[in-house]
Design a protein around this motif. Sequence first.
Motif, PDB file in Angstrom:
ATOM      1  N   ARG A   9      43.833  34.505  49.516  1.00 48.47           N
ATOM      2  CA  ARG A   9      45.257  33.928  47.762  1.00 48.47           C
ATOM      3  C   ARG A   9      44.506  35.811  47.008  1.00 48.47           C
ATOM      4  O   ARG A   9      43.213  35.884  47.353  1.00 48.47           O
ATOM      5  CB  ARG A   9      44.178  33.255  47.428  1.00 48.47           C
ATOM      6  CG  ARG A   9      44.853  32.500  45.993  1.00 48.47           C
ATOM      7  CD  ARG A   9      43.979  32.630  45.475  1.00 48.47           C
ATOM      8  NE  ARG A   9      43.019  32.727  45.240  1.00 48.47           N
ATOM      9  CZ  ARG A   9      42.366  33.659  44.552  1.00 48.47           C
ATOM     10  NH1 ARG A   9      44.029  34.201  43.218  1.00 48.47           N
ATOM     11  NH2 ARG A   9      41.136  34.192  44.134  1.00 48.47           N
ATOM     12  N   ARG A  10      45.117  36.267  46.252  1.00 51.19           N
ATOM     13  CA  ARG A  10      45.054  37.937  45.646  1.00 51.19           C
ATOM     14  C   ARG A  10      45.802  36.834  44.149  1.00 51.19           C
ATOM     15  O   ARG A  10      46.723  36.350  44.406  1.00 51.19           O
ATOM     16  CB  ARG A  10      45.409  38.453  45.352  1.00 51.19           C
ATOM     17  CG  ARG A  10      44.956  39.328  47.275  1.00 51.19           C
ATOM     18  CD  ARG A  10      43.545  40.010  46.748  1.00 51.19           C
ATOM     19  NE  ARG A  10      42.855  39.026  46.189  1.00 51.19           N
ATOM     20  CZ  ARG A  10      41.336  38.044  47.331  1.00 51.19           C
ATOM     21  NH1 ARG A  10      41.575  37.151  48.584  1.00 51.19           N
ATOM     22  NH2 ARG A  10      40.800  37.269  46.911  1.00 51.19           N
ATOM     23  N   ASN A  11      45.770  37.313  43.521  1.00 50.91           N
ATOM     24  CA  ASN A  11      45.884  37.739  41.695  1.00 50.91           C
ATOM     25  C   ASN A  11      47.429  38.025  41.712  1.00 50.91           C
ATOM     26  O   ASN A  11      46.601  39.854  42.331  1.00 50.91           O
ATOM     27  CB  ASN A  11      45.269  37.021  40.425  1.00 50.91           C
ATOM     28  CG  ASN A  11      45.619  37.073  39.580  1.00 50.91           C
ATOM     29  OD1 ASN A  11      46.112  35.894  39.699  1.00 50.91           O
ATOM     30  ND2 ASN A  11      45.911  37.793  37.985  1.00 50.91           N
ATOM     31  N   LYS A  13      50.610  40.105  40.724  1.00 44.71           N
ATOM     32  CA  LYS A  13      51.292  40.261  39.523  1.00 44.71           C
ATOM     33  C   LYS A  13      52.339  41.036  39.494  1.00 44.71           C
ATOM     34  O   LYS A  13      53.241  41.375  38.836  1.00 44.71           O
ATOM     35  CB  LYS A  13      50.724  41.511  38.684  1.00 44.71           C
ATOM     36  CG  LYS A  13      48.929  41.326  37.936  1.00 44.71           C
ATOM     37  CD  LYS A  13      48.258  41.653  37.461  1.00 44.71           C
ATOM     38  CE  LYS A  13      47.480  41.268  35.928  1.00 44.71           C
ATOM     39  NZ  LYS A  13      46.590  41.840  35.607  1.00 44.71           N
ATOM     40  N   TYR A 114      39.037  20.995  31.658  1.00 43.09           N
ATOM     41  CA  TYR A 114      39.249  22.033  31.568  1.00 43.09           C
ATOM     42  C   TYR A 114      39.021  22.263  33.123  1.00 43.09           C
ATOM     43  O   TYR A 114      39.456  22.834  34.122  1.00 43.09           O
ATOM     44  CB  TYR A 114      38.188  22.840  30.800  1.00 43.09           C
ATOM     45  CG  TYR A 114      38.716  23.993  31.049  1.00 43.09           C
ATOM     46  CD1 TYR A 114      40.350  24.689  31.238  1.00 43.09           C
ATOM     47  CD2 TYR A 114      37.962  25.303  31.700  1.00 43.09           C
ATOM     48  CE1 TYR A 114      39.899  26.352  31.329  1.00 43.09           C
ATOM     49  CE2 TYR A 114      38.350  26.750  31.871  1.00 43.09           C
ATOM     50  CZ  TYR A 114      39.218  26.863  31.687  1.00 43.09           C
ATOM     51  OH  TYR A 114      39.546  28.429  31.631  1.00 43.09           O
ATOM     52  N   TRP A 137      47.480  33.945  37.758  1.00 39.63           N
ATOM     53  CA  TRP A 137      46.876  33.565  36.643  1.00 39.63           C
ATOM     54  C   TRP A 137      46.769  34.024  35.562  1.00 39.63           C
ATOM     55  O   TRP A 137      46.043  35.353  35.172  1.00 39.63           O
ATOM     56  CB  TRP A 137      45.821  32.982  37.441  1.00 39.63           C
ATOM     57  CG  TRP A 137      45.373  31.465  36.161  1.00 39.63           C
ATOM     58  CD1 TRP A 137      45.501  31.720  34.916  1.00 39.63           C
ATOM     59  CD2 TRP A 137      44.267  30.704  36.679  1.00 39.63           C
ATOM     60  NE1 TRP A 137      44.874  30.672  34.970  1.00 39.63           N
ATOM     61  CE2 TRP A 137      43.805  30.147  34.979  1.00 39.63           C
ATOM     62  CE3 TRP A 137      43.607  30.821  37.831  1.00 39.63           C
ATOM     63  CZ2 TRP A 137      43.002  29.050  35.859  1.00 39.63           C
ATOM     64  CZ3 TRP A 137      42.078  29.296  37.489  1.00 39.63           C
ATOM     65  CH2 TRP A 137      41.925  28.630  36.012  1.00 39.63           C
ATOM     66  N   SER A 138      47.034  34.159  34.440  1.00 40.68           N
ATOM     67  CA  SER A 138      47.925  34.917  33.033  1.00 40.68           C
ATOM     68  C   SER A 138      46.853  33.715  32.178  1.00 40.68           C
ATOM     69  O   SER A 138      47.461  32.759  31.130  1.00 40.68           O
ATOM     70  CB  SER A 138      48.252  35.533  32.633  1.00 40.68           C
ATOM     71  OG  SER A 138      48.427  35.902  31.648  1.00 40.68           O
ATOM     72  N   THR A 139      45.854  34.781  31.064  1.00 39.55           N
ATOM     73  CA  THR A 139      45.708  33.343  29.875  1.00 39.55           C
ATOM     74  C   THR A 139      45.432  34.357  28.637  1.00 39.55           C
ATOM     75  O   THR A 139      45.377  34.518  27.704  1.00 39.55           O
ATOM     76  CB  THR A 139      44.257  33.261  29.995  1.00 39.55           C
ATOM     77  OG1 THR A 139      43.248  34.530  30.794  1.00 39.55           O
ATOM     78  CG2 THR A 139      43.773  31.854  30.663  1.00 39.55           C
ATOM     79  N   GLY A 140      46.390  35.263  29.151  1.00 39.41           N
ATOM     80  CA  GLY A 140      46.027  36.896  28.080  1.00 39.41           C
ATOM     81  C   GLY A 140      47.888  36.058  27.316  1.00 39.41           C
ATOM     82  O   GLY A 140      48.110  35.649  26.610  1.00 39.41           O
ATOM     83  N   ARG A 176      34.753  40.578  46.902  1.00 41.37           N
ATOM     84  CA  ARG A 176      33.463  39.682  47.010  1.00 41.37           C
ATOM     85  C   ARG A 176      31.976  40.353  47.347  1.00 41.37           C
ATOM     86  O   ARG A 176      32.026  40.689  47.815  1.00 41.37           O
ATOM     87  CB  ARG A 176      33.607  38.126  47.137  1.00 41.37           C
ATOM     88  CG  ARG A 176      34.764  37.329  46.892  1.00 41.37           C
ATOM     89  CD  ARG A 176      35.161  37.620  45.064  1.00 41.37           C
ATOM     90  NE  ARG A 176      35.672  36.384  44.890  1.00 41.37           N
ATOM     91  CZ  ARG A 176      37.378  36.991  44.354  1.00 41.37           C
ATOM     92  NH1 ARG A 176      37.499  38.369  44.119  1.00 41.37           N
ATOM     93  NH2 ARG A 176      38.702  36.199  43.695  1.00 41.37           N
TER      94      ARG A 176
END
Length: 186
Positions: A9-11, A13, A114, A137-140, A176
């Motif tokens: 699994r990768r983030n 975009k 959370y 996953w973005s928190t931007g 990692r």
Amino acid sequence: MIIEVIEKRRNIKEFTQEKISKDSIEYLLNAAIWAPNHRKTEPWRFIVIPKDSKMRIKLANHIHDWNYKNASSKDENAKKEIANKEKVKILNVPALIYVYYVEDSDPEVDKENYSAVSCAIQNLMLAAQEIGIGVGWSTGKVCKAKVETLIGAEPDWEIAGALFLGKPKNQTQGKRRPINECTIWH
Ligand SMILES: Cc1cc2nc3c(=O)[nH]c(=O)nc-3n(C[C@H](O)[C@H](O)[C@H](O)COP(=O)(O)O)c2cc1C
């Protein structure tokens, strides 16, 4: 093997334009809600913004305007460019899910909520990996742009992130540090 899914699994975009079905989204949300949650608070809340929906267009325009107003550059063309880029991202992504958790006045419970919603997102991402869907996953800016009233989040929901979903355009390598760099053994 679950470890292969975890490691692969990768983030993500960048996505192809292939559609993501409602069935697939339901499959992923079902994986999400089986996350552990202390006190059985089930604190996760999801808002799905379907591709080409009126809400997707409204959201894209909202994100455009927020980015234009909050651009760090003073240059008019640069402001327009960033606003447009962020708008196109919202319009193009095959599936988009905002994830919130229900806040709690007790800081201990709030922290647990959370944590639980983060587990839910990880469940969703792993289930997505299993069926060939990539998640970013973005928190931007997509979260900072004060979208809650527009998309219907309740006042006591706190944002955990926006999830961009689609078939990954390319496969990226993860990295990692080894476990002995983050572990104390006794
Ligand atoms: C709470 C949280 C917030 C994140 N927000 C962003 C973000 O705003 N933008 C982004 O590019 N990646 C974001 N990510 C993804 C991380 O950057 C990504 O997981 C990290 O680079 C490791 O890459 P990998 O997930 O592919 O192994 C976020 C991840 C987490 C857990």
